[in-house]
Every structure is written in structure tokens, then in C-alpha cells.
Design an enzyme around this catalytic site. Structure first.
Site, short mmCIF file in Angstrom:
data_model
loop_
_atom_site.label_atom_id
_atom_site.label_comp_id
_atom_site.label_asym_id
_atom_site.label_seq_id
_atom_site.Cartn_x
_atom_site.Cartn_y
_atom_site.Cartn_z
N CYS A 112 0.84 -1.19 0.00
CA CYS A 112 0.00 0.00 0.00
C CYS A 112 0.88 1.24 0.00
CB CYS A 112 -0.93 0.11 1.19
SG CYS A 112 -2.03 -1.28 1.42
N ARG A 168 3.56 -0.13 -5.06
CA ARG A 168 3.36 -0.73 -3.74
C ARG A 168 2.03 -1.49 -3.63
NH1 ARG A 168 6.82 1.22 -0.06
NH2 ARG A 168 5.45 0.49 1.60
N TRP A 228 -2.93 -2.55 -1.60
CA TRP A 228 -2.69 -3.95 -1.89
C TRP A 228 -3.48 -4.69 -0.81
CZ3 TRP A 228 -0.52 -8.28 0.53
CH2 TRP A 228 -0.24 -9.37 -0.32
N ASN A 274 -1.27 1.39 5.89
CA ASN A 274 -0.46 0.38 5.22
C ASN A 274 0.00 -0.60 6.30
OD1 ASN A 274 1.48 -1.04 3.74
ND2 ASN A 274 3.02 0.56 3.94
N GLY A 275 -0.39 -1.88 6.20
CA GLY A 275 0.02 -2.85 7.22
C GLY A 275 -1.14 -3.71 7.64
N GLU A 282 15.41 -17.84 -11.30
CA GLU A 282 15.04 -16.43 -11.48
C GLU A 282 14.33 -16.23 -12.83
OE1 GLU A 282 14.70 -13.96 -9.74
OE2 GLU A 282 14.84 -12.21 -11.03
N LYS A 317 10.56 -14.76 -13.23
CA LYS A 317 10.23 -13.58 -14.06
C LYS A 317 9.07 -13.89 -14.99
CE LYS A 317 11.72 -11.11 -12.29
NZ LYS A 317 12.60 -11.02 -11.19
N GLU A 354 5.68 -14.29 -13.01
CA GLU A 354 5.06 -13.14 -12.36
C GLU A 354 4.52 -12.10 -13.34
OE1 GLU A 354 7.69 -11.09 -9.64
OE2 GLU A 354 9.37 -11.34 -10.98
N HIS A 366 14.79 -36.61 -12.70
CA HIS A 366 14.13 -37.13 -11.50
C HIS A 366 12.67 -36.69 -11.41
CE1 HIS A 366 17.95 -38.69 -10.10
NE2 HIS A 366 18.48 -37.56 -10.55
N LYS A 390 5.40 -4.27 -4.99
CA LYS A 390 6.86 -4.17 -5.01
C LYS A 390 7.48 -4.47 -3.65
CE LYS A 390 10.69 -3.19 -7.09
NZ LYS A 390 11.15 -4.28 -7.96
C1 F6R Z 1 10.37 -10.71 -8.00
C2 F6R Z 1 10.35 -9.79 -6.88
C3 F6R Z 1 10.13 -10.35 -5.52
C4 F6R Z 1 11.11 -9.69 -4.54
C5 F6R Z 1 10.80 -10.14 -3.11
C6 F6R Z 1 11.80 -9.59 -2.12
O1 F6R Z 1 10.60 -10.05 -9.19
O2 F6R Z 1 10.50 -8.62 -7.04
O3 F6R Z 1 10.26 -11.73 -5.50
O4 F6R Z 1 12.41 -10.04 -4.89
O5 F6R Z 1 9.52 -9.70 -2.76
O6 F6R Z 1 11.81 -8.21 -2.12
P1 F6R Z 1 12.99 -7.38 -1.51
O7 F6R Z 1 14.19 -7.65 -2.32
O8 F6R Z 1 12.55 -5.96 -1.61
O9 F6R Z 1 13.16 -7.84 -0.10
#
Ligand code: F6R
Length: 615
Positions: A2, A27, A75, A101-102, A488, A492, A495, A511, A610
Site C-alpha cells: 500500500c 506498492r 494492496w 499500510n500494514g 530467477e 520472471k 510473475e 528425476h 513491489k
Molecule cells: C520478484 C520480486 C520479488 C522480490 C521479493 C523480495 O521479481 O521482485 O520476488 O524479490 O519480494 O523483495 P525485496 O528484495 O525488496 O526484499
């Protein structure tokens, strides 16, 4: 999660808040809302959807918005995203409005208590409970808003960043934080409130970051009063000069922030090692490491805690630290680590990795490790973030703001910082020869140019993306240093395109996952020259025998994989330990182009945010 924005001062509040919310949409973007006081009336408008939907709803309605207001982009945690659950929330009298937010963990018992005394609730949110609790305290104790907020927060369990406004005291906004960030922009006769400084950087470079358990009373034409929520003591706030500028948080001609951030990697990686990697002197200078060298060298092991992409960077670091510095490493999901009663001793070094520096689980893991006496080192991107402040020492990645929800440059810059640390420790421990050390420094310095070269495959990758965009599943395989890159790459794709994807160590394919392979399954295989190349080529043969579609990520000039694969994407040659910095690039671009051709919202994928400030 948020985003919170507020304004109090001589300017019109509405444009500042709306633009600010757009910058904070990373956010959360389930719903948006605003409360504006025009000097007489309090106008509240909220809607499910994005900030632009709120803007459209308000079109023609805002003539004089007044110069005090608060806004929110959500969010969802408690209650589905709909108009009613959107913030701001009113108290029963209609006098108070709040944005939050929280999570208020004990909201249910508070709600029952308030209901028994006649309070009613329109939404399913914990936030509406909090605003009524504040109202209840205010009337029962006959106190002003600031005091009521303080008393109420002392009854609350959970995490919050809040801004509260009372139309019967319309010259002030009360804000408070515990576990969720809040910044105050300090201008001349005006104040800005925001979850991070981006909404106000064109107005002021002076910011106060509230600490946990602090609240601020922000009054028109008065000084800010910052107090401890627990004991009411006054705090002398530290006014910090901001280093970010507007250009860094705009798209700069790119269609999406994600693409801009992918293309920023040569510069970001350079910024990460600049001033730290002194090749001519053959040294690495990192004060956070230097000052704590004894602790690093005495460490029985390093435990890395992180989430998501940062956890993948931690996995890469495991290979680098063990290979170069010969220190045992364990890599933990912060969310698991914090709840499984881990064995931590004073001889453990914990490295916490986080782009945002606000991830709730990582923060909790740090607190746990500190309580057991371990030394905690942070690798964060956001300067002054909660994790940066909570750790004993650390190194920033200096990647610049990352706004696209899918992490890109944060990943490669985290790996860069971790490589520098591993090399520095290897040198100090004598586990790397002087010539090998110099060679690594030289190669690391060449990475930005090589990333530029890797980016030249963009148009070719787009064509491959067009072929596979309608796939339902995708496998990513890699070995050694490139196994975490496979994870990774799969993350990507998942998501931002919502295509199911799995990353596997290439040899593990036999396996289980091999059963999935048929002529419809694209399989991205990282097969660079230095990492167990022959073995990966054998894995590719196995895929080919089952008619899987192979997209090989190969070293420039590769012949063998080219013969077997349906497509190859070349990256420049480098040392094996540095190869993730290059092999990651095509995987980022592949997922980006697939998501774009599917018409997905790349920068704001569904259900994500984010910074994950709730557990
Ligand atoms: C994936 C992504 C998330 C963050 C995760 C940790 O693209 O952005 O998986 O990597 O939420 O976030 P941070 O690095 O901010 O602790």
C-alpha cells in the site's frame, strides 16, 4: 504494501496527492482513494482499480480541492479489493478519516469490543476498526486527535503506517509507523507525507524518515512534533538530504519501467562497484566489510536470508562464497527461517538481502538473528530503509530506484555486491591467488560492457518470445552458478506473463520434470561454456530426444548447442562466477517480451506489489 500520500500547506493538495499515488502504485494497485479538505467540507472518493480510475471518477468533481489531503493506493490484505474496502476509511461520526499500510493483527477482538458498544462497520478491513478505536478513545478520554492516536496505537498489535485527519481539527494530520515506512518531506511552510520520498522530490530535498514506534503531529504553519508512541517522549527528528531525482523515477522514453531497468543494468552494475573495486591497486574497499573483517573471518558459516528474487541472488552468492572464500553458506527463505527455531550462534554471520529493505519476513529474520547474538550484514538498494537501519553493517547496491514490480537490476547489482564481498574475504583468507584475484577484478570491470552486448539480442529475443507466448508451461534449466539463474528466469516469466514456469538444476530433470516434456514444452537451458558445459549438452540431448523445444543461452561462438537447440541466444564469455550477471539478461528480456505480447501489465502484474511489508 500500500502507498500513502499526504499534503498540508499552501498548494492545491489534489494534484500532489494524485501524482504521488501514481508514483507509489508499485506498492499496490488493487484500489485507490483520497480525502480532501477544502476548508469547509471533507470530500472522500475511493474506487476499486488503479489511481487512474480514481482520477477518472473525480473528473469534473474537483474544482477547489483545498490544501490538505491524504491518499492511498491499496494492496488488499483484509477484505477483497472493492470500493467499500478501499481507503480512506471513516469513523462512525464521519469526522475522522484514516489511510493505512500494514495489518492490525488483533483487529477482530477490537472490532468485537467496539461493536458491543454500538460501533458499526461498513467494510471488512482492519483499518476501519482502527479509525473507530481512535474515535472511541478520543471521545472517552476527551483528548485531541494526536493523543487519541497514541493511546489507540498502544492497544494495537501488528504493523502500520497511518495518516489520520479529523475534520473538527482541520489544521493537522497525524501520522505513525511501526514496521511500514513513512517519510515526511519538509518544505517551506508545507509538509508532504509518503511511503517513500518519490511523491515529493520535485518539491523538497529534505526528508524525515519516521522510525518504528514513532508518530508525528504535522500542523499547518507549525513545526513538526515527533514523539515515541510508547512513552510520549519527544524526538528530535533527523532531516536527511535526498539523493534521488525526478529523472530516476520516470520512464525516460521506455515503454515500461521494467524495460528501462533491464537497460539500466550496465550503469547500475558500474555504480555498484564504482569506488569499491580499485583494479589498479588490486583492492576492494568496502567499509562495512573492512570494519567487521574479524567477524567475517571468524564466522563458522554465513547464513543468507532473503525472499523472492533476492533469495535467488543469495543462492548465486552461496556458490561464490563457497567457491572463492571457502566459507560454508546456507541460504534461507526469510519466511521459513524466522519460524523454524533455527540454530544461530554468535559465530554466525547473517547476510540479509533486500531490494526494498522493507520486506517484513526478512526484517523479522534479522531481528531473530540479532537476538541470538549473530552479526547481521545487509545488502539493500533503498537507502535508509528499515533493513538498512536494522542491520549491524551493510553495503548498498546503488542500483537506483527500481519501480517495475518484477525485480531486474536489483538482482544483478545484488550479485555484484556479493561478489565483491566474497572476493574481499577470499583475499583476506588467502583462498584466492593474487593473479586470480586480479583476473576477477578485471573481468568484473568488463561486465557492464558485456551486459550491453547481451542487450543487443533484444530484437532476436522478441522473435523467440512471439513463438512461445501462447505456451502454458515452461521449464528453465541450469547448473552450478546458473541454477539460481534458471529459478530467477522462471520467476520472471511467472510473475509478469502468468505462464507456469519451473526452474530446475539441469541434472534434476531426470528425476521428475522430464515427464512433462513433449513437443509443446519450451525449455530454456543455460549452457554457457564454463559451467559443466558437456553435462548440460547431454541434458539438451535428452530433451531433444523427447521433442522438447530448446532455447539455449550460450556463450558467443558456441557450435554444439546451436546444432541441437531450436533457438540460441548468445552472451559474451566471462568467468564462471560472473556468468549469472550475463545469462540473466536474456531471461529478463524473454519474459518481458512474452508478457508484452500477451498484453499483460508488465510493471504492475496482478496480485503483486513491489515491497511486501506484510508476512
Ligand atoms: C520478484 C520480486 C520479488 C522480490 C521479493 C523480495 O521479481 O521482485 O520476488 O524479490 O519480494 O523483495 P525485496 O528484495 O525488496 O526484499
Amino acid at each position: 504494501m500500500c502507498g500513502i500520500v499526504g499534503y498540508i500547506g499552501p498548494r492545491e493538495a489534489y494534484p500532489i496527492i494524485i501524482e504521488g499515488l501514481k508514483r507509489l502504485e508499485y506498492r499496490g494497485y488493487d484500489s485507490a482513494g483520497i480525502a480532501l479538505f477544502d476548508g469547509k467540507d471533507l470530500k472522500v472518493c475511493k474506487t476499486k482499480g488503479k489511481v487512474v480510475d480514481l482520477e477518472n471518477k473525480l473528473l469534473n468533481e474537483i474544482s477547489n480541492s483545498g490544501s490538505i489531503g491524504i491518499g492511498h493506493t491499496r494492496w488488499a490484505t483484509h477484505g477483497v479489493p472493492n470500493d467499500v474496502n478501499s481507503h480512506p476509511h471513516h469513523s462512525n461520526s464521519g469526522n475522522l478519516v484514516i489511510i493505512h499500510n500494514g495489518i492490525i493483527e488483533n483487529y477482530d477482538s477490537l472490532k468485537k469490543e467496539l461493536s458491543s458498544r454500538g460501533y458499526t462497520f461498513k467494510s471488512d478491513t482492519d483499518t476501519e476498526v482502527l479509525v473507530n478505536l481512535i474515535e472511541d478513545v478520543k471521545s472517552k478520554e476527551n483528548v485531541k486527535l494526536g493523543k487519541a492516536v497514541q493511546i489507540a496505537l498502544n492497544q494495537v498489535i501488528g504493523a502500520y503506517a497511518i495518516a489520520v485527519f479529523d475534520k473538527t481539527q482541520p489544521n493537522e494530520i497525524i501520522i505513525a509507523r511501526l514496521g511500514s515506512p513513512l517519510a515526511i518531506g519538509v518544505g517551506k511552510d508545507e509538509f508532504f507525507i509518503a511511503s517513500d520520498a518519490s511523491p515529493f522530490i520535485e518539491y523538497t530535498k529534505n526528508a524525515i524518515y519516521l522510525e518504528d514506534e514513532e508518530m508525528a503531529i504535522i500542523r499547518l504553519n507549525k513545526d513538526i512534533k515527533v514523539r515515541k508512541i510508547k512513552d510520549d517522549s519527544l524526538v528530535d527528528p533527523y532531516v536527511q538530504e535526498l539523493q534521488i531525482n525526478l529523472e530516476q523515477i520516470e520512464k525516460g522514453g521506455f515503454k515500461h519501467f521494467m524495460l528501462k531497468e533491464i537497460y539500466e543494468q550496465p550503469k547500475a552494475i558500474n555504480d555498484t562497484y564504482r569506488g569499491r573495486l580499485l583494479r589498479e591497486d588490486a583492492i576492494i574497499k568496502m567499509s562495512g566489510v573492512e570494519d567487521n573483517m574479524k567477524k567475517f573471518l571468524a564466522a563458522d558459516r554465513i547464513i543468507i536470508v532473503a525472499c523472492g528474487t533476492s533469495w535467488h541472488a543469495g543462492l548465486v552468492a552461496e556458490y561464490i562464497f563457497e567457491d572463492l572464500a571457502r566459507i560454508p553458506v546456507e541460504v534461507e527463505y526469510a519466511s521459513e527461517f524466522r519460524y523454524r527455531n533455527p540454530i544461530i550462534t554468535e559465530k554466525d554471520v547473517i547476510i540479509a538481502i533486500s531490494q526494498s529493505g522493507e520486506t517484513a519476513d526478512t526484517l523479522a529474520a534479522i531481528k531473530l538473528a540479532k537476538s541470538k547474538g549473530a552479526f547481521v550484514f545487509g545488502v539493500c538498494n533503498v537507502v535508509g530503509s528499515s533493513i538498512a537501519r536494522e542491520t549491524d553493517a551493510g553495503a548498498y547496491t546503488h542500483a537506483g530506484p527500481e519501480i517495475g514490480v518484477a525485480s531486474t537490476k536489483a538482482f544483478t547489482t545484488q550479485i555484484t555486491v556479493l561478489t565483491l564481498i566474497a572476493l574481499r574475504l577470499a583475499r583476506a583468507k588467502g583462498t584466492i591467488s593474487s593473479s586470480d584475484f586480479r583476473h576477477h577484478l578485471l573481468e568484473l570491470e568488463m561486465i557492464p560492457k558485456k551486459v550491453e552486448k547481451a542487450l543487443e539480442s533484444d530484437a532476436h529475443i522478441k522473435k523467440i518470445a512471439d513463438i512461445y507466448k501462447d505456451s502454458r508451461n515452461c521449464l528453465y534449466l541450469g547448473r552450478g552458478y546458473n541454477f539460481p539463474v534458471a529459478l530467477e528466469g522462471a520467476l520472471k516469466l511467472k510473475e509478469i506473463s502468468y505462464i507456469h514456469a519451473e526452474g530446475y538444476p539441469a541434472a534434476e530433470m531426470k528425476h521428475g520434470p522430464i515427464a512433462l516434456i513433449d513437443e509443446n514444452m519450451p525449455i530454456v537451458v543455460i549452457a554457457t561454456k564454463k559451467g559443466h558445459y558437456e553435462k548440460v549438452v547431454s541434458n539438451i540431448q535428452e530433451i531433444k530426444a523427447r521433442k522438447g523445444k530448446i532455447i539455449g543461452i550460450v556463450t558467443e561462438g558456441d557450435v554444439d548447442v546451436r546444432e541441437l537447440a531450436d533457438h540460441v541466444i548468445e552472451v559474451p564469455e566471462t568467468l564462471e562466477a560472473l556468468s549469472p550477471l550475463l545469462t540473466t539478461i536474456p531471461l529478463q528480456l524473454l519474459s518481458y517480451h512474452i508478457a508484452v505480447s500477451l498484453g499483460k501489465n508488465v510493471d504492475q502484474p496482478r496480485n503483486l506489489a513491489k515491497s511486501v511489508t506484510v508476512e
